[in-house]
Scaffold this motif. Structure first.
Motif, PDB file in Angstrom:
ATOM      1  N   THR A  93     -43.762  71.244  16.847  1.00 38.95           N
ATOM      2  CA  THR A  93     -45.125  71.068  16.361  1.00 38.95           C
ATOM      3  C   THR A  93     -45.815  72.392  16.056  1.00 38.95           C
ATOM      4  O   THR A  93     -46.680  72.447  15.202  1.00 38.95           O
ATOM      5  N   MET A  94     -45.443  73.454  16.801  1.00 42.22           N
ATOM      6  CA  MET A  94     -46.119  74.734  16.568  1.00 42.22           C
ATOM      7  C   MET A  94     -45.100  75.853  16.452  1.00 42.22           C
ATOM      8  O   MET A  94     -45.010  76.705  17.327  1.00 42.22           O
ATOM      9  N   PRO A  95     -44.306  75.852  15.372  1.00 37.68           N
ATOM     10  CA  PRO A  95     -43.251  76.872  15.299  1.00 37.68           C
ATOM     11  C   PRO A  95     -43.798  78.296  15.274  1.00 37.68           C
ATOM     12  O   PRO A  95     -43.076  79.230  15.525  1.00 37.68           O
ATOM     13  N   LYS A  96     -45.069  78.451  14.979  1.00 44.70           N
ATOM     14  CA  LYS A  96     -45.620  79.805  14.978  1.00 44.70           C
ATOM     15  C   LYS A  96     -46.244  80.157  16.313  1.00 44.70           C
ATOM     16  O   LYS A  96     -46.863  81.219  16.441  1.00 44.70           O
ATOM     17  N   GLY A  97     -46.158  79.266  17.265  1.00 45.22           N
ATOM     18  CA  GLY A  97     -46.700  79.564  18.581  1.00 45.22           C
ATOM     19  C   GLY A  97     -48.197  79.329  18.644  1.00 45.22           C
ATOM     20  O   GLY A  97     -48.841  78.982  17.646  1.00 45.22           O
ATOM     21  N   LEU A  98     -48.730  79.524  19.833  1.00 45.27           N
ATOM     22  CA  LEU A  98     -50.155  79.256  20.045  1.00 45.27           C
ATOM     23  C   LEU A  98     -51.026  80.113  19.144  1.00 45.27           C
ATOM     24  O   LEU A  98     -51.877  79.607  18.420  1.00 45.27           O
ATOM     25  N   VAL A  99     -50.788  81.427  19.182  1.00 46.69           N
ATOM     26  CA  VAL A  99     -51.638  82.330  18.421  1.00 46.69           C
ATOM     27  C   VAL A  99     -51.453  82.097  16.927  1.00 46.69           C
ATOM     28  O   VAL A  99     -52.414  82.031  16.164  1.00 46.69           O
ATOM     29  N   GLY A 100     -50.194  81.927  16.509  1.00 48.13           N
ATOM     30  CA  GLY A 100     -49.906  81.751  15.088  1.00 48.13           C
ATOM     31  C   GLY A 100     -50.424  80.434  14.530  1.00 48.13           C
ATOM     32  O   GLY A 100     -50.702  80.325  13.350  1.00 48.13           O
ATOM     33  N   SER A 101     -50.521  79.400  15.383  1.00 54.32           N
ATOM     34  CA  SER A 101     -50.959  78.096  14.890  1.00 54.32           C
ATOM     35  C   SER A 101     -52.437  77.870  15.099  1.00 54.32           C
ATOM     36  O   SER A 101     -53.133  77.369  14.229  1.00 54.32           O
ATOM     37  N   ILE A 102     -52.918  78.243  16.290  1.00 54.63           N
ATOM     38  CA  ILE A 102     -54.318  77.963  16.595  1.00 54.63           C
ATOM     39  C   ILE A 102     -55.224  79.028  15.989  1.00 54.63           C
ATOM     40  O   ILE A 102     -56.310  78.735  15.520  1.00 54.63           O
ATOM     41  N   GLY A 103     -54.731  80.269  15.947  1.00 51.83           N
ATOM     42  CA  GLY A 103     -55.534  81.361  15.401  1.00 51.83           C
ATOM     43  C   GLY A 103     -56.054  81.064  14.001  1.00 51.83           C
ATOM     44  O   GLY A 103     -57.270  81.038  13.790  1.00 51.83           O
ATOM     45  N   PRO A 104     -55.158  80.779  13.057  1.00 52.57           N
ATOM     46  CA  PRO A 104     -55.620  80.491  11.700  1.00 52.57           C
ATOM     47  C   PRO A 104     -56.558  79.284  11.638  1.00 52.57           C
ATOM     48  O   PRO A 104     -57.524  79.269  10.876  1.00 52.57           O
ATOM     49  N   TRP A 105     -56.274  78.303  12.491  1.00 52.62           N
ATOM     50  CA  TRP A 105     -57.133  77.123  12.498  1.00 52.62           C
ATOM     51  C   TRP A 105     -58.551  77.512  12.915  1.00 52.62           C
ATOM     52  O   TRP A 105     -59.537  77.109  12.307  1.00 52.62           O
ATOM     53  N   LEU A 106     -58.644  78.343  13.968  1.00 51.57           N
ATOM     54  CA  LEU A 106     -59.939  78.802  14.432  1.00 51.57           C
ATOM     55  C   LEU A 106     -60.651  79.566  13.326  1.00 51.57           C
ATOM     56  O   LEU A 106     -61.849  79.387  13.094  1.00 51.57           O
ATOM     57  N   LYS A 107     -59.885  80.408  12.610  1.00 49.66           N
ATOM     58  CA  LYS A 107     -60.473  81.195  11.543  1.00 49.66           C
ATOM     59  C   LYS A 107     -61.030  80.294  10.453  1.00 49.66           C
ATOM     60  O   LYS A 107     -62.153  80.462  10.002  1.00 49.66           O
ATOM     61  N   ARG A 108     -60.219  79.295  10.071  1.00 44.64           N
ATOM     62  CA  ARG A 108     -60.665  78.374   9.024  1.00 44.64           C
ATOM     63  C   ARG A 108     -61.916  77.633   9.468  1.00 44.64           C
ATOM     64  O   ARG A 108     -62.839  77.440   8.725  1.00 44.64           O
ATOM     65  N   ARG A 109     -61.870  77.242  10.739  1.00 43.07           N
ATOM     66  CA  ARG A 109     -62.937  76.400  11.259  1.00 43.07           C
ATOM     67  C   ARG A 109     -64.224  77.202  11.435  1.00 43.07           C
ATOM     68  O   ARG A 109     -65.289  76.755  11.072  1.00 43.07           O
ATOM     69  N   PHE A 110     -64.092  78.381  12.000  1.00 43.39           N
ATOM     70  CA  PHE A 110     -65.290  79.132  12.369  1.00 43.39           C
ATOM     71  C   PHE A 110     -65.450  80.455  11.632  1.00 43.39           C
ATOM     72  O   PHE A 110     -66.546  80.968  11.516  1.00 43.39           O
ATOM     73  N   GLY A 111     -64.364  80.992  11.158  1.00 41.50           N
ATOM     74  CA  GLY A 111     -64.450  82.349  10.598  1.00 41.50           C
ATOM     75  C   GLY A 111     -64.988  82.366   9.186  1.00 41.50           C
ATOM     76  O   GLY A 111     -65.606  83.329   8.759  1.00 41.50           O
ATOM     77  N   GLY A 112     -64.789  81.277   8.449  1.00 41.89           N
ATOM     78  CA  GLY A 112     -65.303  81.193   7.100  1.00 41.89           C
ATOM     79  C   GLY A 112     -64.697  82.185   6.132  1.00 41.89           C
ATOM     80  O   GLY A 112     -65.352  82.694   5.237  1.00 41.89           O
ATOM     81  N   VAL A 113     -63.400  82.494   6.317  1.00 48.64           N
ATOM     82  CA  VAL A 113     -62.763  83.386   5.359  1.00 48.64           C
ATOM     83  C   VAL A 113     -62.406  82.569   4.117  1.00 48.64           C
ATOM     84  O   VAL A 113     -61.637  81.635   4.187  1.00 48.64           O
ATOM     85  N   ALA A 114     -63.008  82.926   3.012  1.00 51.17           N
ATOM     86  CA  ALA A 114     -62.754  82.160   1.794  1.00 51.17           C
ATOM     87  C   ALA A 114     -61.370  82.503   1.247  1.00 51.17           C
ATOM     88  O   ALA A 114     -60.879  83.608   1.439  1.00 51.17           O
TER      89      ALA A 114
END
Lengths: 290, 406, 601
Positions: C310-331
């Motif tokens: 489910t998370m081949p990129k690991g916690l940081v690799g999978s959750i990190g980008p999600w957090l960024k998309r969700r809260f970071g607002g990087v277009a």
């Protein structure tokens, strides 16, 4: 002289055992390009399965071999579909850990179900000594394993060369990107190959059950040797696996006698490392496959 | 209330499963730790060892407990050294145990004892055999069971005092070979065997080690055959014992006698897996159950208690050794009149029990280092599918048979 | 900001077992502190492993070799010479580095699973040897850590043995912090960039002057030294050292697994992984272990498979980008829109005259088995010149380039380059050519996708500097030259073909080369882009860089080149100025067939 012949006979027969275990691994290794760290645990499951069939159903282990191989074929194909297929394009790290996880789960599952006790298939016939033309004394079970390993390898080679499916498998091994252009369903081939490789383990387990007792960690006793054999012979080369197995068997037997029994693993690991350095593709491997 | 008090009598499993906190408030209890490998590769005999302790504790509780309080065992599962440290810490800090019982496996004992020693909690060892455990100058570590060196001495002594006389020959004419797996147990015991052989001037012709993960011992057997060994002293685990005997069968060769050391040779499973070839094989181990009742009074009663409690025969003598040890320690705590570590030490060291008066036949007399000096493993032999004690004579229930194999 | 957050997180991690748990649960603190010592120790090892396994992409399953070396160094020097383990730790680290170099020499030539298997083989060999040479190591009987020597009680800071459990926590935390700091430094240094580059595309990395084996070796050595330090401490903490525990394959797999679950190749991933898995494992053992032997191992294995699926990129690799998309607002970057034309040449900038020879290839021959790919080719590049290399598909142009940049050793003949000081050298490896001032691009552009555009260019810049700040400055400068300024922070994988080609040139330019080899940088570009590329190359030439360009776009080659060589079937069939080449019958024949040659004549 006498002792040397006996040692060679022992080594060759042990090589037969290793070959039997390794052919499935090398097939998967060569065609699906996945190192199956759970291979030893498959063997362990097979040994337990044979023990159950022998002790509960009274089935002769050699009779159990065929149905077991068939069941294992489906288990292997299933595992490939469920776990390996989604990871086919992932990093090799990921694939290795997936199989490590499967192996850990299987070994501990066996510990839960059967405890750490030895479960031995009772077949005294297999353990009786046979005299080979007065030069060596070997057990019948080992002879059977030896011949089965050759027969299985021969059958697999014939299958790969003579049948349509076998040729498709080889095509995938040679070029997994070009094969689909020829109308081959690569994923189906992977599942089938994984199934065949696992089926070989089932066969091996049934043949070896009279010789080796089943216990939860038995797989780890064999799996490193099987890796050595596969790399030595060349990834994906069935002939190579058999010859690699014979070499390792002879090294075990001779080094155990002439050097020291507790250093025989050191000797064959040293050979393994040497081969990797000098000829990373193995004795019979194709360059570039490494 | 009553139900909780009675739980230890009813079922250890339930007691272990219940979160300890609920019972911690019970003022009438005295808590001891029980540190064994309950899972992992050592689990089988770890659990067997624990059963001996549990039987002893339940017996004691039925007779009124220790210091007027019911004894409660807090289990700690020590799979490896790191785990042993964590669990013994938990037992000391969370469960506040008075002392810790253990451990069956030597590495776990090494790890756990240093933690308890620094905390000043007494550690009662009943099964780990590595000599240095009681040679490190620790004040609160005690051991009731024999050590590796005792195994070495008993094996070689058995050749001189029992086997050679049975053959009717001079022991110095026997060609002795040592064979052992290369893990802790095999390497230490075989080292002491070698020292004993040299000390007694016997004829050692070969010493071979092999990896405990070997799948083939045929070259080992060829070497033994090459030196024409009469006696093979073998220290091994279940799997390699089976391989060794199957290999000898294949090679159509066997020595006059194999003397094993320890648990692998005591397990009925091993005997079953090897088959008839195992008959006559000798072993040096903790006291087993086929032992002279007069020399080991209470052994039958223990087997009875065990059967009633667990519904099967004991799987090995480990339970008995732990039962013996636990009784010694619980008695010492009772005599100490309190749980202070120095009073416990004084009481333990004051213990004086003659040989031939306990269920193991062992006596008790601790030296300053905390090692029981009145223990020795007995010489056993597989006869007709049972392991019987054949030496020393007072403990023996059968005559030593000088031939091996079917 | 990020640094403050990270330091805050670390402080919290330390405070939890050190102050918080004792305050809440004083009775249980001994146990919890042990759990945290375990977490810190494994986190430190996972961080160390990640430098090799994550950054360098070398899946080692023999990491406990170094853990064991550290443990044994500490215990043996203590036992035999009465030396404190702090000293033993340093000795152990030194030995570990030596062993790492020795092991790396054969192993690093292998890839993927073969590397993993060879590290396992080494681990097994070392374990068996440690058992066999028992007079030296104590064998399987193991070495207890001495606490009493005579009447002297060896506890306290010097001996790493304590009554107070908190002190273990301090050391273990210190080790983790050290491993994390080293890991962070590596990742943000030139070495880190090189490691990622080698992991993703070894040939391109070598083209920017990376000594691939050298940097992998460095990663191996750093990782070994850190692991060894952890081993020394943990050996003392376990009180007892034996080959089975210290050189354990399951532990090695576990350490790698923590890093994988946390996020391979990320700085903090290994710590997250350990922080998640160790408590779960402990809890599983506590709840399940006693009830059913093996159940916790079963759960463990299944969780591992689940995470991998489910998370081949690991916690940081999978959750990190999600957090960024969700809260970071990087277009999302619209890459095509942001490419600017290359900066125009400054007015008045004069083209320097063509000068002396700078690179000479003499009688180059390259054979692959029976196939002769390059046959007796000699070319000369003069200072300030643009040399065009043309020829039909399969003529052997790229092979020639590989010979000119050290990627292939010639079967006979040689290449020499004149250094800035006038001396001639004949390098024989890609990084040797890079050091001599030769930079190249590749026909098939594949930027390092794990890096941003800026970081891709920095990779080239690191050739001339060790400082990341300096490299960043050069990258920005070069980006302005090629017109990538607006895309500096975009992920390299998001570039269009034109953008990727420019990035390829930019990376080479950032090396500040004196000779630039361009392999079909205009292929696949639209006419407007081709025009811009021509302008760019002219600017590069005018800045004093000599250029050899393989090109298919005829008009561009003719417009750019001062001199052209034509290759066909591995041999040089013509050379001269563009005007001559356009009339040469042999060239026309090679390109268009015989009839055209006659017609033209």
């Amino acid at each position: 002289m006498d002792i040397l012949l006996q040692l060679i006979a022992n080594g060759a027969l042990l090589g037969g055992v290793f070959a039997l275990i390794s052919i499935g691994l090398t097939l998967i290794f060569g065609i699906v390009r996945v190192v199956n760290f759970a291979h030893g645990e498959f063997l362990m499951v097979g040994l337990y399965a044979t023990w159950i069939m022998a002790s509960q159903l009274g089935l002769h282990p050699y009779v159990a071999a065929l149905p077991l191989a068939v069941v294992f074929f489906f288990l292997g194909a299933l595992m490939q579909r469920a776990i390996i297929q989604p990871l086919m394009n992932a990093d090799p790290h990921i694939q290795i850990f997936a199989t490590v996880g499967i192996g850990t789960a299987l070994a501990n599952g066996a510990l839960m179900l059967f405890s750490a006790d030895l479960r031995s298939v009772d077949l005294p016939w297999a353990r009786q000594a046979t005299d080979l033309w007065g030069i060596a004394s070997v057990s019948r079970g080992n002879l059977v394993a030896f011949f089965v390993s050759f027969a299985a390898t021969g059958a697999l080679i014939a299958f790969l060369n003579r049948t349509h499916l076998g040729r498709a498998i080889r095509a995938v091994a040679q070029n997994r990107y070009a094969a689909p252009l020829m109308g081959i369903d690569v994923n189906r081939i992977y599942a089938i190959t994984f199934g065949i490789g696992t089926g070989c383990v089932g066969l091996a387990a049934a043949v070896l059950a009279p010789l080796y007792p089943a216990f939860p960690t038995v797989g780890s006793f064999f799996v490193l040797t099987a890796f050595v054999v596969v790399v030595l012979g060349g990834m994906g080369s069935l002939e190579g696996a058999v010859i690699g197995a014979l070499i390792i068997g002879l090294v075990e037997s001779l080094a155990g006698y002439y050097i020291a029994p507790d250093l025989k693993e050191v000797v064959y690991f040293a050979i393994f490392l040497g081969i990797l350095i000098v000829r990373p593709a193995g004795l019979f491997g194709v360059r570039g496959n490494e | 209330m009553v139900a909780i008090r009675r739980r230890p009598l009813l079922g250890g499993l339930a007691a272990a499963a219940v979160a300890p906190r609920f019972a911690a408030a019970q003022g009438g209890e005295i808590k001891f730790g029980a540190l064994y490998p309950f899972s992992g590769g050592l689990a089988l005999l770890g659990d067997e060892s624990f059963r001996g302790l549990e039987v002893a504790v339940e017996e004691r509780n039925a007779a009124g407990g220790v210091l007027g309080r019911q004894v409660r065992l807090m289990k700690g599962d020590a799979v490896d050294q790191n785990q042993a440290i964590g669990e013994v810490r938990r037992l000391m800090s969370v469960e506040r145990v008075v002392a810790v019982f253990g451990t069956y496996a030597s590495p776990l004992a090494f790890a756990a004892t240093q933690v308890t020693e620094l905390q000043g909690v007494p550690y009662f060892e009943m099964g780990a055999i590595s000599d240095p455990i009681t040679e490190r100058g620790f004040r609160y570590v005690f051991r009731t069971c024999p050590r590796s060196s005792d195994f070495g001495a008993a094996t070689v002594g058995g050749i001189v005092d029992a086997l050679a006389p049975a053959y009717g020959i001079d022991p110095k004419t026997l060609k002795i070979a040592i064979l052992h797996e290369d893990a802790l147990y095999g390497q230490t015991v075989s080292g002491f065997q070698e020292a004993q052989i040299r000390q007694r001037g016997l004829n050692q012709v070969e010493k071979l080690a092999y990896s405990a993960r070997s799948v083939d011992l045929s070259s080992v057997i060829q070497r033994l055959r090459g030196v024409n060994a009469d006696i093979v002293l073998h220290t091994g685990y279940q799997n390699d014992i089976v391989l060794f005997f199957r290999g000898m069968q294949e090679a159509n060769w066997k020595p006059r006698m194999v003397i094993g050391s320890g648990a692998g040779y005591s397990l009925t499973d091993t005997a079953r897996a090897v088959g008839p070839a195992f008959d006559g094989v000798m072993n040096v181990d903790f006291t087993q159950f086929a032992v002279n009742e007069q020399y080991a009074p209470g052994v039958a009663a223990f087997v009875e208690l065990y059967k009633r409690r667990y519904g099967s025969d004991p799987r090995s003598g480990h339970s008995l050794a732990n039962y013996f040890g636990a009784r010694v320690y619980l008695d010492a705590v009772q005599r100490a009149g309190g749980t202070d570590k120095d009073r416990i030490r004084t009481a333990v060291l004051a213990t004086d029990v003659a040989e031939g008066t306990t269920p193991t036949g062992w006596g008790v007399r601790f030296d300053e280092r905390g090692q029981n000096t009145r223990v020795r493993p007995f010489l056993l032999q597989w006869q007709g599918g049972r392991q019987v004690t054949v030496f020393p004579a007072q403990a023996a229930v059968a005559q030593l048979r000088p031939q091996m194999g079917a | 900001m990020r640094v403050a957050l990270a330091l805050g997180g670390l402080a919290a991690l330390f405070a939890l077992p050190f102050w918080l748990i004792p305050a809440i649960d004083p009775e249980g603190s001994g146990f919890w502190q042990h759990i945290f010592v375990t977490i810190f120790v494994f986190a430190a090892m996972a961080c160390a492993w990640n430098i090799l396994g994550g950054f360098a992409g070398q899946l080692s399953l023999g990491q406990t070799i170094f853990y064991g070396i550290g443990g044994y160094a500490g215990a043996m020097l203590n036992q035999h010479f009465g030396l404190i383990p702090w000293f033993g730790g340093i000795v152990g680290a030194a030995v570990a580095v030596a062993v790492a170099v020795f092991i790396a020499w054969p192993c690093l030539r292998l890839r993927g699973p073969f590397f993993a298997l060879s590290t396992i083989a080494f681990l097994e060999v070392i374990r068996l040897l440690a058992i066999h040479f028992k007079d030296f190591t104590g064998g399987s009987a193991g070495l207890p850590v001495p606490m009493f020597v005579g009447t002297e009680m060896r506890i306290g800071w010097a001996w790493m043995l304590f009554r107070e459990k908190e002190n273990y926590l301090i050391i273990a935390f210190g080790l983790m912090a050290l491993a994390l700091a080293v890991s962070w430094l590596v990742r943000n240094s030139r070495l880190g960039f090189y490691l990622v580059a080698v992991r993703e595309r070894e040939d391109a990395a070598r083209a920017v002057g990376v000594n691939a084996t050298g940097v992998k070796l460095a990663a191996f050595a750093i990782s070994a030294a850190l692991t060894s330090l952890v081993g020394t401490f943990h050996g003392i903490y376990l009180n007892f050292i034996d080959p089975e525990t210290m050189f354990s394959l399951p532990t090695a797999i576990q350490v790698a697994m923590f890093a994988l679950i946390g996020g391979l190749g990320t700085v903090t991933g290994p710590i997250w992984g350990t922080l998640l898995v160790v408590p779960i494992a402990e809890a599983a053992r506590g709840w399940l272990g006693a009830a059913a032997n093996g159940l916790h191992g079963l759960v463990y294995g299944l969780v591992l498979v689940g995470v991998v699926l489910t998370m081949p990129k690991g916690l940081v690799g999978s959750i990190g980008p999600w957090l960024k998309r969700r809260f970071g607002g990087v277009a999302e970057v619209d890459s095509a829109a942001r490419i600017q034309p290359p900066a125009p040449a400054a007015p008045g900038e004069e083209r320097p005259p063509v000068g002396e020879p700078l690179l000479e290839a003499r009688n180059l021959v390259k054979k692959f088995g029976g196939l002769v790919a390059t046959s007796d080719v000699s070319i000369t590049l003069r200072e300030g010149e643009v040399l065009g290399v043309i020829g039909p598909n399969g003529a052997g142009k790229t092979t020639l380039f590989n010979l000119l940049s050290g990627f292939l050793p010639p079967s006979s003949g040689g290449v020499r380059v004149r250094l800035a000081d006038g001396a001639w050298v004949s390098p024989n490896s890609p990084h040797g050519f890079a050091a001599a001032g030769v930079a190249r691009t590749f026909q098939i552009v594949q930027p390092f996708t794990g890096l941003s555009v800026r970081e891709n260019i920095m990779l080239g810049a690191f050739h001339g500097t060790r400082s990341a700040v300096e490299a960043r400055r050069i990258a920005e400068e070069v980006a302005a030259t090629v017109g990538l300024t607006g895309l500096l922070d975009a992920e390299a994988r998001s570039l269009t073909v034109g953008g990727a080609k420019r990035l390829e040139v930019a990376r080479a330019l950032a090396m500040k080369p004196r000779v630039l080899l361009l392999d079909e940088v205009m292929a696949g570009l639209n006419p407007a882009d081709v025009q811009q590329a021509v302008e760019l190359i002219k600017r590069v030439r005018d800045s004093g860089v000599s250029v050899i360009a393989i090109e298919h776009v005829m008009a561009a080659v003719m417009a750019l080149s001062d001199h052209i060589v034509v290759i066909n079937s591995g041999r040089l069939i013509a050379e001269g100025p563009p005007s001559e080449i356009a009339r040469n019958p042999a060239v026309i024949e090679a390109y268009l067939g015989e009839e055209y040659a006659h017609a033209a004549a």
